[in-house]
Design a protein around this motif. Structure first.
Motif, PDB file in Angstrom:
ATOM      1  N   LEU A   1      41.729  42.220  36.112  1.00  0.00           N
ATOM      2  CA  LEU A   1      42.120  42.239  37.526  1.00  0.00           C
ATOM      3  C   LEU A   1      42.409  40.826  38.032  1.00  0.00           C
ATOM      4  O   LEU A   1      43.315  40.611  38.845  1.00  0.00           O
ATOM      5  CB  LEU A   1      41.026  42.895  38.374  1.00  0.00           C
ATOM      6  CG  LEU A   1      40.938  44.422  38.218  1.00  0.00           C
ATOM      7  CD1 LEU A   1      39.632  44.954  38.803  1.00  0.00           C
ATOM      8  CD2 LEU A   1      42.120  45.100  38.894  1.00  0.00           C
ATOM      9  N   GLU A   2      41.655  39.855  37.544  1.00  0.00           N
ATOM     10  CA  GLU A   2      41.879  38.471  37.988  1.00  0.00           C
ATOM     11  C   GLU A   2      43.242  37.955  37.545  1.00  0.00           C
ATOM     12  O   GLU A   2      43.855  37.142  38.223  1.00  0.00           O
ATOM     13  CB  GLU A   2      40.752  37.556  37.479  1.00  0.00           C
ATOM     14  CG  GLU A   2      39.621  37.470  38.499  1.00  0.00           C
ATOM     15  CD  GLU A   2      38.271  37.084  37.909  1.00  0.00           C
ATOM     16  OE1 GLU A   2      38.244  36.483  36.811  1.00  0.00           O
ATOM     17  OE2 GLU A   2      37.256  37.405  38.550  1.00  0.00           O
TER      18      GLU A   2
ATOM     19  N   THR B   1      41.442  51.252  28.801  1.00  0.00           N
ATOM     20  CA  THR B   1      41.718  49.930  29.387  1.00  0.00           C
ATOM     21  C   THR B   1      41.077  48.790  28.607  1.00  0.00           C
ATOM     22  O   THR B   1      41.516  47.654  28.722  1.00  0.00           O
ATOM     23  CB  THR B   1      41.172  49.842  30.829  1.00  0.00           C
ATOM     24  OG1 THR B   1      39.727  49.914  30.780  1.00  0.00           O
ATOM     25  CG2 THR B   1      41.707  50.964  31.705  1.00  0.00           C
TER      26      THR B   1
ATOM     27  N   TRP C   1      44.458  44.283  43.551  1.00  0.00           N
ATOM     28  CA  TRP C   1      43.093  44.095  44.060  1.00  0.00           C
ATOM     29  C   TRP C   1      42.243  43.343  43.040  1.00  0.00           C
ATOM     30  O   TRP C   1      42.395  43.539  41.840  1.00  0.00           O
ATOM     31  CB  TRP C   1      42.486  45.466  44.356  1.00  0.00           C
ATOM     32  CG  TRP C   1      41.089  45.407  44.880  1.00  0.00           C
ATOM     33  CD1 TRP C   1      40.711  45.239  46.183  1.00  0.00           C
ATOM     34  CD2 TRP C   1      39.882  45.518  44.119  1.00  0.00           C
ATOM     35  NE1 TRP C   1      39.336  45.242  46.267  1.00  0.00           N
ATOM     36  CE2 TRP C   1      38.810  45.410  45.019  1.00  0.00           C
ATOM     37  CE3 TRP C   1      39.603  45.690  42.757  1.00  0.00           C
ATOM     38  CZ2 TRP C   1      37.470  45.473  44.620  1.00  0.00           C
ATOM     39  CZ3 TRP C   1      38.280  45.754  42.342  1.00  0.00           C
ATOM     40  CH2 TRP C   1      37.233  45.648  43.272  1.00  0.00           C
ATOM     41  N   LYS C   2      41.371  42.494  43.534  1.00  0.00           N
ATOM     42  CA  LYS C   2      40.459  41.762  42.643  1.00  0.00           C
ATOM     43  C   LYS C   2      39.019  42.050  43.020  1.00  0.00           C
ATOM     44  O   LYS C   2      38.697  42.191  44.206  1.00  0.00           O
ATOM     45  CB  LYS C   2      40.724  40.262  42.745  1.00  0.00           C
ATOM     46  CG  LYS C   2      42.012  39.866  42.064  1.00  0.00           C
ATOM     47  CD  LYS C   2      42.416  38.449  42.369  1.00  0.00           C
ATOM     48  CE  LYS C   2      43.720  38.087  41.695  1.00  0.00           C
ATOM     49  NZ  LYS C   2      44.806  39.075  41.882  1.00  0.00           N
TER      50      LYS C   2
ATOM     51  N   SER D   1      37.302  44.277  32.507  1.00  0.00           N
ATOM     52  CA  SER D   1      38.110  44.749  33.643  1.00  0.00           C
ATOM     53  C   SER D   1      38.177  43.699  34.742  1.00  0.00           C
ATOM     54  O   SER D   1      39.215  43.530  35.388  1.00  0.00           O
ATOM     55  CB  SER D   1      37.524  46.049  34.203  1.00  0.00           C
ATOM     56  OG  SER D   1      37.801  47.120  33.322  1.00  0.00           O
ATOM     57  N   LYS D   2      37.075  42.995  34.960  1.00  0.00           N
ATOM     58  CA  LYS D   2      37.088  41.954  36.001  1.00  0.00           C
ATOM     59  C   LYS D   2      38.127  40.891  35.639  1.00  0.00           C
ATOM     60  O   LYS D   2      38.920  40.466  36.486  1.00  0.00           O
ATOM     61  CB  LYS D   2      35.702  41.319  36.144  1.00  0.00           C
ATOM     62  CG  LYS D   2      35.633  40.289  37.271  1.00  0.00           C
ATOM     63  CD  LYS D   2      34.239  40.171  37.838  1.00  0.00           C
ATOM     64  CE  LYS D   2      34.220  39.421  39.156  1.00  0.00           C
ATOM     65  NZ  LYS D   2      34.301  37.966  38.988  1.00  0.00           N
TER      66      LYS D   2
ATOM     67  N   ASP E   1      40.220  49.823  35.573  1.00  0.00           N
ATOM     68  CA  ASP E   1      40.745  48.715  36.388  1.00  0.00           C
ATOM     69  C   ASP E   1      42.207  48.924  36.780  1.00  0.00           C
ATOM     70  O   ASP E   1      42.770  48.123  37.521  1.00  0.00           O
ATOM     71  CB  ASP E   1      40.577  47.381  35.648  1.00  0.00           C
ATOM     72  CG  ASP E   1      41.221  47.377  34.265  1.00  0.00           C
ATOM     73  OD1 ASP E   1      42.458  47.428  34.187  1.00  0.00           O
ATOM     74  OD2 ASP E   1      40.475  47.322  33.266  1.00  0.00           O
ATOM     75  N   HIS E   2      42.851  49.982  36.313  1.00  0.00           N
ATOM     76  CA  HIS E   2      44.275  50.190  36.615  1.00  0.00           C
ATOM     77  C   HIS E   2      44.507  50.395  38.103  1.00  0.00           C
ATOM     78  O   HIS E   2      43.648  50.920  38.810  1.00  0.00           O
ATOM     79  CB  HIS E   2      44.813  51.385  35.827  1.00  0.00           C
ATOM     80  CG  HIS E   2      44.996  51.074  34.371  1.00  0.00           C
ATOM     81  ND1 HIS E   2      45.338  52.023  33.440  1.00  0.00           N
ATOM     82  CD2 HIS E   2      44.904  49.896  33.686  1.00  0.00           C
ATOM     83  CE1 HIS E   2      45.442  51.442  32.244  1.00  0.00           C
ATOM     84  NE2 HIS E   2      45.177  50.171  32.367  1.00  0.00           N
ATOM     85  N   GLY E   3      45.704  50.002  38.535  1.00  0.00           N
ATOM     86  CA  GLY E   3      46.045  50.045  39.948  1.00  0.00           C
ATOM     87  C   GLY E   3      45.930  51.417  40.574  1.00  0.00           C
ATOM     88  O   GLY E   3      45.590  51.533  41.756  1.00  0.00           O
TER      89      GLY E   3
ATOM     90  N   THR F   1      42.379  51.380  41.576  1.00  0.00           N
ATOM     91  CA  THR F   1      41.780  50.227  42.268  1.00  0.00           C
ATOM     92  C   THR F   1      42.615  49.683  43.427  1.00  0.00           C
ATOM     93  O   THR F   1      42.086  48.954  44.263  1.00  0.00           O
ATOM     94  CB  THR F   1      41.559  49.041  41.290  1.00  0.00           C
ATOM     95  OG1 THR F   1      42.820  48.698  40.691  1.00  0.00           O
ATOM     96  CG2 THR F   1      40.548  49.385  40.201  1.00  0.00           C
TER      97      THR F   1
END
Ligand SMILES: [Zn+2]
Length: 307
Positions: free
Chosen positions: A139-140, A177, A145-146, A135-136, A112-114, A117
């Motif tokens: 990101l939220e 992560t 990015w989501k 990870s969801k 999920d790291h930038g 993503t």
């Protein structure tokens, strides 16, 4: 040749000659040391059959690659991880288009790291995302990015049938992560490990679970795999990829052991950062920036400050 064998065995044990025998590549994440030029990137590598990787440079002064995988089937393309900016991920999308006219249908968020993503906006707007629930949620909470609301959550294992290809989305345990997913292609025996496997890059622990990570590596090593693909560092051929995964496992083990040694000796975090002796791993990519982070993370784990 009884006289030759011990000599060769000794050389192999020293690790100096193994590279030359198995494949003539320099074992490093550094493109210059590997004999590559800046203009060689980004690049697409045909790993085997319908499985490819795409390597582009990570942001920052120290050059190394962020590596994605894509699998081409008659029904469309599955992509594992993107790049770190819309322009870089557009490069990935364009590279896929050069390989096949089939549409990108599925994107798996393995990290999920930038840097994997932040460019996802460049994927077609109708792709189906697969992501670990952890990870969801991460990101939220973040600013980047989501994952869309209809993203499919995989907490453990999910088989995806795309054309004739069976693909397995696997959670091998918390690693880099906490929501780390891998993609296994059983027919080709390829395992894309994303940031669970950093090929010759110093163990990066900002969001890691050090001991769980060792367990995830062991699980991957026990699988029926011919080629392991890292999320950073170069795509290797079969036997080299197995050796490099093992080398990474050893590196993670050694880094945890060194931080643990300092903690047990009662050394403060700040002094431990100064005193840490990383041995051969001091020359790995990102050692200078990631060494202190590793000390802090292992100390947190030892002091039960990790969730
Ligand atoms: Zn990364």
């Amino acid at each position: 040749m009884p006289r030759v064998r011990p000599f060769l065995t000794a050389l192999l044990a020293s690790g100096m000659v193994a590279a030359g025998l198995a494949q003539s590549v320099v074992r490093t994440a550094d493109p210059a040391k590997r004999g590559l030029r800046d203009r060689d990137f980004p690049r697409t590598i045909k790993v085997t059959g319908n499985v490819y990787t795409y390597e582009d440079f990570h942001a920052g002064d120290e050059k190394f690659t962020t590596t994605d995988m894509f699998v081409v089937t008659e029904e469309g393309v599955l992509v594992a991880d993107g790049q770190g900016s819309p322009a870089a991920t557009k490069g990935l999308v364009d590279a896929i288009r050069k390989v096949t006219p089939k549409p990108i249908t599925t994107v798996v968020i393995c990290s999920d790291h930038g840097d994997h993503t932040a460019g996802n906006g460049s994927f077609p707007s109708d792709v189906h995302y697969i992501i670990h629930p952890t990870s969801k949620a991460i990101l939220e909470r973040g600013r980047g990015w989501k994952a869309p609301g209809d993203a499919e959550l995989v907490a453990d294992k999910k088989t995806v049938q795309l054309g004739r290809e069976e693909l397995q989305i696997l959670f091998l345990g918390r690693a880099h992560t906490g929501g780390d997913l891998s993609v296994y292609v059983p027919r080709q025996k390829v395992l894309f490990m994303s940031e669970i496997f950093l090929n010759r890059v110093f163990p990066a622990m900002r969001s890691a679970y050090p001991t769980d990570w060792l367990g995830a590596l062991t699980k991957a090593e026990r699988m029926d795999v011919n080629i392991y693909i890292p999320g950073h560092g170069f795509t290797e051929t079969g036997d080299v990829s197995k050796e490099e995964l093992r080398a990474y496992h050893k590196a993670l083990d050694a880094v945890i052991a060194e931080a643990t040694r300092l903690h047990k000796a009662g050394v403060s975090v700040d002094d431990a950062i100064k005193q840490a002796n990383w041995g051969e791993y001091a020359s790995w990519t990102l050692a200078k920036s990631q060494g202190p982070i590793a000390i802090r993370k292992v100390y947190e784990q030892l002091e039960a400050k990790l969730p």
